[in-house]
Design a protein around this motif. Structure first.
Motif, PDB file in Angstrom:
ATOM      1  N   GLY A 361       5.946  -1.151   5.464  1.00  0.00           N
ATOM      2  CA  GLY A 361       4.628  -1.266   6.070  1.00  0.00           C
ATOM      3  C   GLY A 361       4.221  -2.672   6.437  1.00  0.00           C
ATOM      4  O   GLY A 361       3.032  -2.947   6.617  1.00  0.00           O
ATOM      5  N   VAL A 366       5.565  -1.573  10.999  1.00  0.00           N
ATOM      6  CA  VAL A 366       4.494  -0.993  11.809  1.00  0.00           C
ATOM      7  C   VAL A 366       4.816  -1.110  13.294  1.00  0.00           C
ATOM      8  O   VAL A 366       4.581  -0.173  14.072  1.00  0.00           O
ATOM      9  CB  VAL A 366       3.148  -1.666  11.469  1.00  0.00           C
ATOM     10  N   LEU A 381       5.518   6.921   8.499  1.00  0.00           N
ATOM     11  CA  LEU A 381       5.723   5.579   7.958  1.00  0.00           C
ATOM     12  C   LEU A 381       5.511   5.629   6.453  1.00  0.00           C
ATOM     13  O   LEU A 381       4.484   6.118   5.969  1.00  0.00           O
ATOM     14  CB  LEU A 381       4.765   4.577   8.592  1.00  0.00           C
ATOM     15  N   GLU A 383       5.362   3.436   2.894  1.00  0.00           N
ATOM     16  CA  GLU A 383       5.148   2.109   2.327  1.00  0.00           C
ATOM     17  C   GLU A 383       5.086   2.201   0.805  1.00  0.00           C
ATOM     18  O   GLU A 383       4.403   3.065   0.249  1.00  0.00           O
ATOM     19  CB  GLU A 383       3.868   1.488   2.880  1.00  0.00           C
ATOM     20  N   GLN A 387      -1.157  -0.104   0.116  1.00  0.00           N
ATOM     21  CA  GLN A 387      -1.713  -0.318   1.450  1.00  0.00           C
ATOM     22  C   GLN A 387      -0.680  -0.997   2.331  1.00  0.00           C
ATOM     23  O   GLN A 387       0.268  -1.620   1.840  1.00  0.00           O
ATOM     24  CB  GLN A 387      -2.981  -1.170   1.384  1.00  0.00           C
ATOM     25  N   LEU A 388      -0.852  -0.862   3.628  1.00  0.00           N
ATOM     26  CA  LEU A 388       0.044  -1.516   4.575  1.00  0.00           C
ATOM     27  C   LEU A 388      -0.158  -3.022   4.520  1.00  0.00           C
ATOM     28  O   LEU A 388      -1.256  -3.511   4.215  1.00  0.00           O
ATOM     29  CB  LEU A 388      -0.204  -0.998   5.990  1.00  0.00           C
ATOM     30  N   ARG A 389       0.895  -3.777   4.836  1.00  0.00           N
ATOM     31  CA  ARG A 389       0.829  -5.238   4.785  1.00  0.00           C
ATOM     32  C   ARG A 389       0.836  -5.870   6.170  1.00  0.00           C
ATOM     33  O   ARG A 389       0.786  -7.088   6.298  1.00  0.00           O
ATOM     34  CB  ARG A 389       2.013  -5.776   3.974  1.00  0.00           C
ATOM     35  N   ALA A 390       0.888  -5.055   7.209  1.00  0.00           N
ATOM     36  CA  ALA A 390       0.958  -5.574   8.581  1.00  0.00           C
ATOM     37  C   ALA A 390      -0.390  -6.142   9.010  1.00  0.00           C
ATOM     38  O   ALA A 390      -1.436  -5.875   8.398  1.00  0.00           O
ATOM     39  CB  ALA A 390       1.381  -4.457   9.528  1.00  0.00           C
ATOM     40  N   GLN A 395      -2.090  -2.431  12.535  1.00  0.00           N
ATOM     41  CA  GLN A 395      -2.508  -1.247  11.789  1.00  0.00           C
ATOM     42  C   GLN A 395      -3.463  -0.375  12.610  1.00  0.00           C
ATOM     43  O   GLN A 395      -3.354   0.854  12.615  1.00  0.00           O
ATOM     44  CB  GLN A 395      -3.172  -1.653  10.480  1.00  0.00           C
ATOM     45  N   ARG A 399      -2.754   3.519  13.663  1.00  0.00           N
ATOM     46  CA  ARG A 399      -3.635   4.615  13.232  1.00  0.00           C
ATOM     47  C   ARG A 399      -4.243   5.369  14.425  1.00  0.00           C
ATOM     48  O   ARG A 399      -4.728   6.490  14.270  1.00  0.00           O
ATOM     49  CB  ARG A 399      -4.735   4.068  12.321  1.00  0.00           C
ATOM     50  N   ILE A 406       0.987   8.236   7.919  1.00  0.00           N
ATOM     51  CA  ILE A 406       1.200   7.088   7.042  1.00  0.00           C
ATOM     52  C   ILE A 406       1.145   7.555   5.597  1.00  0.00           C
ATOM     53  O   ILE A 406       0.182   8.197   5.173  1.00  0.00           O
ATOM     54  CB  ILE A 406       0.142   6.003   7.285  1.00  0.00           C
ATOM     55  N   VAL A 408       1.432   5.942   1.779  1.00  0.00           N
ATOM     56  CA  VAL A 408       1.496   4.736   0.953  1.00  0.00           C
ATOM     57  C   VAL A 408       1.754   5.116  -0.498  1.00  0.00           C
ATOM     58  O   VAL A 408       1.714   6.292  -0.870  1.00  0.00           O
ATOM     59  CB  VAL A 408       0.203   3.903   1.081  1.00  0.00           C
TER      60      VAL A 408
END
Length: 525
Positions: A361, A366, A381, A383, A387-390, A395, A399, A406, A408
């Motif tokens: 992520g 992403v 996706l 991760e 939470q996503l790190r992009a 993000q 979305r 997604i 997580v």
């Protein structure tokens, strides 16, 4: 078909033709055939030495076209419409079939001419693959030079039935006489090494006979190229030994943060780096994987390579870079290139209309999911973190896409398959501990990089992450050995930073040479 400015550029290139080029097309009533014929009709208007004919009774793939020249036994064909990354391959093929000499060392050309036997090559590509053109161009050149070699480029997106039958899930894929020959980026020298089995031993003997280098750079990426240029400009004997010149940059699609260059692509930058290095008297040795580094009692350094070759130097700059990090779960290695992939730009088109997953992520994960969403039916996706790190902008874009899911706090535990190709993956929900299975046809791994330093574990000090520990001058724990780029502890793995670090390491190596060779000054009585 071709825009006017592109026609003008191509016409200027075609002025270099020295003999006729005959283009023979094989077409049917498909839209792709009409597009191919329109392209070829545009091209033949640009030079009186080009001619176009059509042979629809040919058993060749449709749409496709062959290039040849009267009196020359050249067997070279494009099955598909070579636009995108492959347009350059078409231009080079036209020039080389038309008598324009290739920019290859004469020793390499002689090695190609000396190959004996029948070599019928087919390369399956996608037009969005930045690794494919090098293979296509290498085999096209070999087909022009040696009449016993034939080559056909096959666009996998147009010949899906073949791709399915051969179970091709990554590109480029090379077949020789109907059997798998190789996968991934390969240049002329790499292909020759597989065909001419004695080449590696000959190269090793040549390496052993070389004089000692003042600076030996191990690695040919941005850091290694910068180090070689800075060392060579000092007028000292400089060598570069690399697995492949360009390194990880060759696998990078779009580059938009290289200062002063608004936008470029990895292969273009890698070619420019090599051209710049070759401008100086630098001894470049490709296809060499380092195996061991050791210091002699006299202070000189020796690097041993898997080929059996060895090189000696007064100082060494390590710039071995990094590679894609693997998940290291059951099934990943088994289904590598059979559904498990690491380059969405290259292999994404092969999964058109299918369900895939992206692991990771961060920005690369992403971005990969966004790109794939426009090709495949659905993207999941996954991760590891909560939470996503992009970056937020990425993000938000992700979305907004309707065919993306997604997940997580999920740990991938296994790649599953039917023995031939991927059919899904298992992951553990880190909160509940529950194991779930996703039905998929492709998995794209985007979880960062791993430094290429395993061969140095017993020689110099490495960080817990396997990175070479360096000081502010790029020095390692071994005197005379410096390091730069993604293989080191320097933060932020960026091309522009690697170049700066490579330059610094070369300057430090030069300073080391000056100080270690300076005569002792006698103390006053």
């Amino acid at each position: 078909m071709l825009e006017d400015n592109l026609k003008q550029q191509l016409q200027a290139y075609l002025e270099r033709l020295t003999r006729p080029v005959a283009i023979v097309a094989s077409a049917d009533d498909s839209e792709a055939s009409r597009e191919m014929l329109a392209l070829l009709q545009d091209i033949v208007t640009l030079s009186p030495l080009l001619s176009l004919s059509q042979d629809d009774s040919s058993p060749a793939r449709k749409p496709s076209f062959a290039l040849s020249s009267p009196g020359q036994a050249i067997q070279l064909r494009f099955a598909g419409i070579p636009m995108g990354h492959e347009f350059t391959s078409l231009v080079l093929a036209l020039l080389q079939v038309g008598g324009y000499p290739p920019k290859v060392e004469e020793a390499v050309l002689e090695q190609i001419r000396a190959l004996d036997g029948e070599y019928r090559f087919e390369t399956y590509i996608s037009l969005s693959c930045q690794n494919c053109p090098e293979v296509v161009q290498a085999l096209n050149l070999m087909a022009v030079v040696n009449p016993k070699i034939s080559h056909t480029m096959v666009d996998g997106a147009l010949f899906q039935e073949e791709v399915e039958r051969l179970q091709i899930l990554s590109v480029p894929q090379i077949f020789l006489n109907g059997e798998p020959f190789g996968a991934g980026r390969m240049g002329v020298e790499e292909i020759l090494a597989k065909l001419d089995t004695g080449a590696s031993a000959r190269d090793a003997e040549k390496m052993k006979a070389k004089d000692i280098f003042d600076v030996l750079v191990v690695g040919g990426g941005p850091a290694g190229a910068a180090a070689a240029i800075y060392a060579a400009r000092k007028g000292i004997r400089t060598g570069v030994a690399a697995e492949r010149f360009g390194g990880q940059v060759l696998d990078t699609m779009g580059i938009e943060n290289f200062i002063s260059v608004q936008e470029t692509e990895g292969p273009k930058l890698a070619a420019a780096l090599e051209q710049h290095v070759r401008h100086y008297e630098v001894d470049i040795m490709n296809r060499q994987r380092a195996q061991k580094l050791q210091a002699a009692a006299d202070g000189t350094l020796e690097v041993q390579f898997e080929s059996g070759g060895t090189l000696k130097a007064k100082s060494v700059v390590l710039a071995t870079g990094a590679r894609w990090r693997q998940m290291n779960v059951p099934g990943e290695e088994q289904y590598r290139t059979r559904g498990v992939a690491y380059c969405p730009h290259c292999d994404g088109p092969l999964f058109k209309g299918k369900r895939v997953a992206v692991i990771g992520g961060g920005n690369s994960g992403v971005e990969a999911a966004i790109d794939l969403a426009g090709i495949v039916s659905h993207v999941t996706l996954i991760e590891f973190d909560a939470q996503l790190r992009a970056d937020a902008v990425l993000q938000n874009k992700l979305r907004s896409l309707p065919n993306v899911e997604i997940i997580v706090s999920a740990q991938t535990t296994e790649v599953t398959g039917d023995g031939q190709k991927v059919n899904g993956l298992k992951y553990k929900e880190r909160v509940s501990g529950e194991i779930r299975h996703l039905t998929l046809e492709g998995i794209f791994v985007q979880i960062g990089l791993l430094p290429n330093t395993e061969w140095l574990k017993d020689t110099i000090k490495l960080s817990p992450r396997g990175e070479i520990e360096i000081d502010a001058r790029g020095a390692t724990s071994l005197p005379g050995v410096f390091a730069a780029g993604d293989c080191t502890t320097v933060p932020y793995k960026q091309i522009v930073i690697a170049m700066g670090e490579g330059s610094k390491a070369a300057l430090s190596a030069f300073d080391h040479l000056i100080r270690s060779s300076a005569p002792a000054v006698a103390k006053a009585a």
